[in-house]
Scaffold this active site. Structure first.
Site, PDB file in Angstrom:
ATOM      1  N   ARG A 110      -3.390   4.814  -1.961  1.00  0.00           N
ATOM      2  CA  ARG A 110      -3.212   3.465  -1.412  1.00  0.00           C
ATOM      3  C   ARG A 110      -2.862   2.417  -2.478  1.00  0.00           C
ATOM      4  O   ARG A 110      -2.055   1.522  -2.242  1.00  0.00           O
ATOM      5  CB  ARG A 110      -4.500   3.064  -0.700  1.00  0.00           C
ATOM      6  CG  ARG A 110      -4.610   1.602  -0.253  1.00  0.00           C
ATOM      7  CD  ARG A 110      -5.979   1.393   0.384  1.00  0.00           C
ATOM      8  NE  ARG A 110      -6.327  -0.010   0.553  1.00  0.00           N
ATOM      9  CZ  ARG A 110      -6.238  -0.676   1.695  1.00  0.00           C
ATOM     10  NH1 ARG A 110      -5.769  -0.067   2.774  1.00  0.00           N
ATOM     11  NH2 ARG A 110      -6.615  -1.930   1.776  1.00  0.00           N
ATOM     12  N   HIS A 159       2.714  -3.664   6.827  1.00  0.00           N
ATOM     13  CA  HIS A 159       1.719  -2.649   6.515  1.00  0.00           C
ATOM     14  C   HIS A 159       1.709  -1.624   7.647  1.00  0.00           C
ATOM     15  O   HIS A 159       2.506  -1.682   8.568  1.00  0.00           O
ATOM     16  CB  HIS A 159       0.328  -3.283   6.354  1.00  0.00           C
ATOM     17  CG  HIS A 159       0.181  -4.098   5.106  1.00  0.00           C
ATOM     18  ND1 HIS A 159      -0.526  -3.659   4.013  1.00  0.00           N
ATOM     19  CD2 HIS A 159       0.645  -5.328   4.778  1.00  0.00           C
ATOM     20  CE1 HIS A 159      -0.485  -4.575   3.064  1.00  0.00           C
ATOM     21  NE2 HIS A 159       0.218  -5.608   3.504  1.00  0.00           N
ATOM     22  N   GLU A 167       1.034  -4.961  11.003  1.00  0.00           N
ATOM     23  CA  GLU A 167       0.619  -3.562  10.872  1.00  0.00           C
ATOM     24  C   GLU A 167       1.424  -2.735  11.874  1.00  0.00           C
ATOM     25  O   GLU A 167       1.206  -2.813  13.085  1.00  0.00           O
ATOM     26  CB  GLU A 167      -0.881  -3.429  11.159  1.00  0.00           C
ATOM     27  CG  GLU A 167      -1.773  -4.004  10.071  1.00  0.00           C
ATOM     28  CD  GLU A 167      -2.187  -2.935   9.068  1.00  0.00           C
ATOM     29  OE1 GLU A 167      -1.985  -1.739   9.360  1.00  0.00           O
ATOM     30  OE2 GLU A 167      -2.710  -3.301   7.998  1.00  0.00           O
ATOM     31  N   GLU A 206       1.674   3.839   3.012  1.00  0.00           N
ATOM     32  CA  GLU A 206       2.200   3.310   4.266  1.00  0.00           C
ATOM     33  C   GLU A 206       3.728   3.358   4.258  1.00  0.00           C
ATOM     34  O   GLU A 206       4.411   2.345   4.254  1.00  0.00           O
ATOM     35  CB  GLU A 206       1.658   1.894   4.475  1.00  0.00           C
ATOM     36  CG  GLU A 206       0.132   1.868   4.596  1.00  0.00           C
ATOM     37  CD  GLU A 206      -0.483   0.481   4.503  1.00  0.00           C
ATOM     38  OE1 GLU A 206       0.275  -0.516   4.476  1.00  0.00           O
ATOM     39  OE2 GLU A 206      -1.727   0.392   4.452  1.00  0.00           O
ATOM     40  N   HIS A 215       0.848  -1.190   0.000  1.00  0.00           N
ATOM     41  CA  HIS A 215       0.000   0.000   0.000  1.00  0.00           C
ATOM     42  C   HIS A 215       0.883   1.240   0.000  1.00  0.00           C
ATOM     43  O   HIS A 215       1.719   1.425   0.886  1.00  0.00           O
ATOM     44  CB  HIS A 215      -0.934  -0.008   1.209  1.00  0.00           C
ATOM     45  CG  HIS A 215      -2.011  -1.037   1.110  1.00  0.00           C
ATOM     46  ND1 HIS A 215      -2.517  -1.701   2.201  1.00  0.00           N
ATOM     47  CD2 HIS A 215      -2.686  -1.517   0.036  1.00  0.00           C
ATOM     48  CE1 HIS A 215      -3.457  -2.549   1.806  1.00  0.00           C
ATOM     49  NE2 HIS A 215      -3.571  -2.456   0.495  1.00  0.00           N
ATOM     50  N   ALA A 216       0.657   2.102  -0.984  1.00  0.00           N
ATOM     51  CA  ALA A 216       1.592   3.191  -1.285  1.00  0.00           C
ATOM     52  C   ALA A 216       1.765   4.173  -0.136  1.00  0.00           C
ATOM     53  O   ALA A 216       2.878   4.643   0.122  1.00  0.00           O
ATOM     54  CB  ALA A 216       1.110   3.926  -2.539  1.00  0.00           C
ATOM     55  N   TYR A 264     -10.686  -6.222  10.100  1.00  0.00           N
ATOM     56  CA  TYR A 264     -11.942  -6.303   9.355  1.00  0.00           C
ATOM     57  C   TYR A 264     -11.775  -7.414   8.341  1.00  0.00           C
ATOM     58  O   TYR A 264     -10.674  -7.935   8.122  1.00  0.00           O
ATOM     59  CB  TYR A 264     -12.255  -4.978   8.655  1.00  0.00           C
ATOM     60  CG  TYR A 264     -11.048  -4.274   8.073  1.00  0.00           C
ATOM     61  CD1 TYR A 264     -10.321  -4.833   7.014  1.00  0.00           C
ATOM     62  CD2 TYR A 264     -10.600  -3.073   8.606  1.00  0.00           C
ATOM     63  CE1 TYR A 264      -9.205  -4.217   6.488  1.00  0.00           C
ATOM     64  CE2 TYR A 264      -9.468  -2.441   8.085  1.00  0.00           C
ATOM     65  CZ  TYR A 264      -8.779  -3.018   7.019  1.00  0.00           C
ATOM     66  OH  TYR A 264      -7.667  -2.402   6.516  1.00  0.00           O
ATOM     67  N   ARG A 307      -5.788  -6.929  -2.345  1.00  0.00           N
ATOM     68  CA  ARG A 307      -7.089  -7.559  -2.592  1.00  0.00           C
ATOM     69  C   ARG A 307      -7.086  -8.288  -3.927  1.00  0.00           C
ATOM     70  O   ARG A 307      -8.136  -8.769  -4.370  1.00  0.00           O
ATOM     71  CB  ARG A 307      -8.219  -6.510  -2.597  1.00  0.00           C
ATOM     72  CG  ARG A 307      -8.387  -5.737  -1.294  1.00  0.00           C
ATOM     73  CD  ARG A 307      -8.835  -6.607  -0.152  1.00  0.00           C
ATOM     74  NE  ARG A 307      -9.073  -5.837   1.058  1.00  0.00           N
ATOM     75  CZ  ARG A 307      -8.148  -5.530   1.947  1.00  0.00           C
ATOM     76  NH1 ARG A 307      -6.895  -5.922   1.756  1.00  0.00           N
ATOM     77  NH2 ARG A 307      -8.445  -4.822   3.022  1.00  0.00           N
TER      78      ARG A 307
END
Length: 314
Positions: free
Chosen positions: A113, A181, A256, A62, A59-60, A233, A129
């Site tokens: 992102r 992440h 994370e 982060e 994810h860009a 989630y 995803r």
């Protein structure tokens, strides 16, 4: 020199200055024709050692995740006190899975992102995803303007295809997969697509708790531990679920890293003077992961074999 170029320059420099320990691998090309680069760290052994596979920057926005990967590389290669971490284990590290998106966050939109794939209405696919396991199910979007857009099909993106190919090529040796992440301050394991637990959930949880404890001992930082779906989630088509289920890497984690303690987008903007604290404390957690991999894959030591029989993990 831009952010992507600086990372490439650092890896190429290590490839020259530490050529007996380091090999830089261009494993693919991004949507915008940037090299996708990994670094292998090995003291030899003809590719027979257990392998720890680490990626970051899917994810860009982060930015702390590539910083974590680069700090890990720095310690493994340039810190003489860390030579033991590559004695019995090889490392394959990708500091930046999504160079196009990362570059875009430096030039246009700090909180972008996705990658930069062209769509009919909007750009970008969420690479986390886009993997071909439970693709486009719960926690993913079919709206190309969504930040969690899963893409027009599984593995539609060169970045996710190249990453999965590199994992698959080394799957017989990979004993641990870690994807960095930010910024939910959690150590997560499969599953993301369901709230159910994987078969070795007890082992995954206990090891994650050891990582959390190791981090906590340095500065008192608390990392949550649990499955991706239960702590964060639902999210389907993730690299971690794919590595666990398809590549059969039974120690697979999404870590994370902690953010700025601010809400929503601003949590990704970590003050410069806090970056070292974040990456150095998680390095303590990585030490715990390395120790477990080394211990679990040491069949030649009778003492270690006896420990395995009595371990809570086995």
């Amino acid at each position: 020199m831009n952010g992507v170029a600086r990372i490439q320059d650092y890896l190429n420099r290590l490839n020259v200055t530490h050529n007996k320990l380091v090999a830089v691998i261009n494993y693919g090309v991004s949507n915008e024709n940037r090299n996708l680069t990994a670094i292998k760290i090995s003291t030899g052994g003809r590719n027979r050692k257990p392998l720890i596979f680490v990626d970051a920057g899917i994810h860009a926005r982060e930015w702390i995740s590539p910083a974590q990967a680069l700090y890990l590389i720095n310690q493994l290669v340039e810190n003489p006190n860390a030579t033991s971490f590559s004695r019995n284990v090889d490392w394959l590290i990708i500091p930046l899975v999504n160079p196009d998106g990362y570059e875009y966050t430096h030039t246009a939109d700090r909180f972008w992102r996705k990658n930069r794939a062209k769509g009919r209405l909007c750009r970008g696919v969420d690479l986390n995803r886009n993997f071909d396991f439970q693709w486009s199910q719960a926690g993913a979007s079919d709206d190309e303007c969504s930040s969690t857009y899963a893409g027009p099909r599984a593995f539609s993106e060169p970045e996710s295809v190249a990453l999965s190919t590199l994992i698959a090529e080394n799957a017989h040796r990979i004993k641990l997969y870690v994807s960095f992440h930010a910024a939910a301050q959690s150590i997560l394991y499969p599953w993301g697509y369901t709230e159910g637990l994987p078969n070795n959930g007890r082992e995954l949880h206990k090891l994650a708790a050891q990582v959390s404890d190791a981090v906590h001992q340095l500065h008192g930082t608390e990392y949550r531990v649990g499955t991706f779906a239960n702590i964060l989630y639902l999210g389907s088509g993730t690299s971690c679920d794919w590595a666990y289920s398809v590549a059969n890497v039974k120690l697979a984690y999404t870590i994370e890293l902690r953010g700025s303690n601010l809400t929503h987008k601003s949590r990704f903007e970590i003050p410069t003077n806090n970056i070292f604290t974040v990456v150095s404390e998680m390095f303590e957690g990585l030490k715990a992961l390395h120790l477990y991999v080394e211990w679990k894959n040491s069949p030649y030591d009778p003492f270690m074999s006896r420990l395995k029989r009595w371990s809570l993990f086995v």
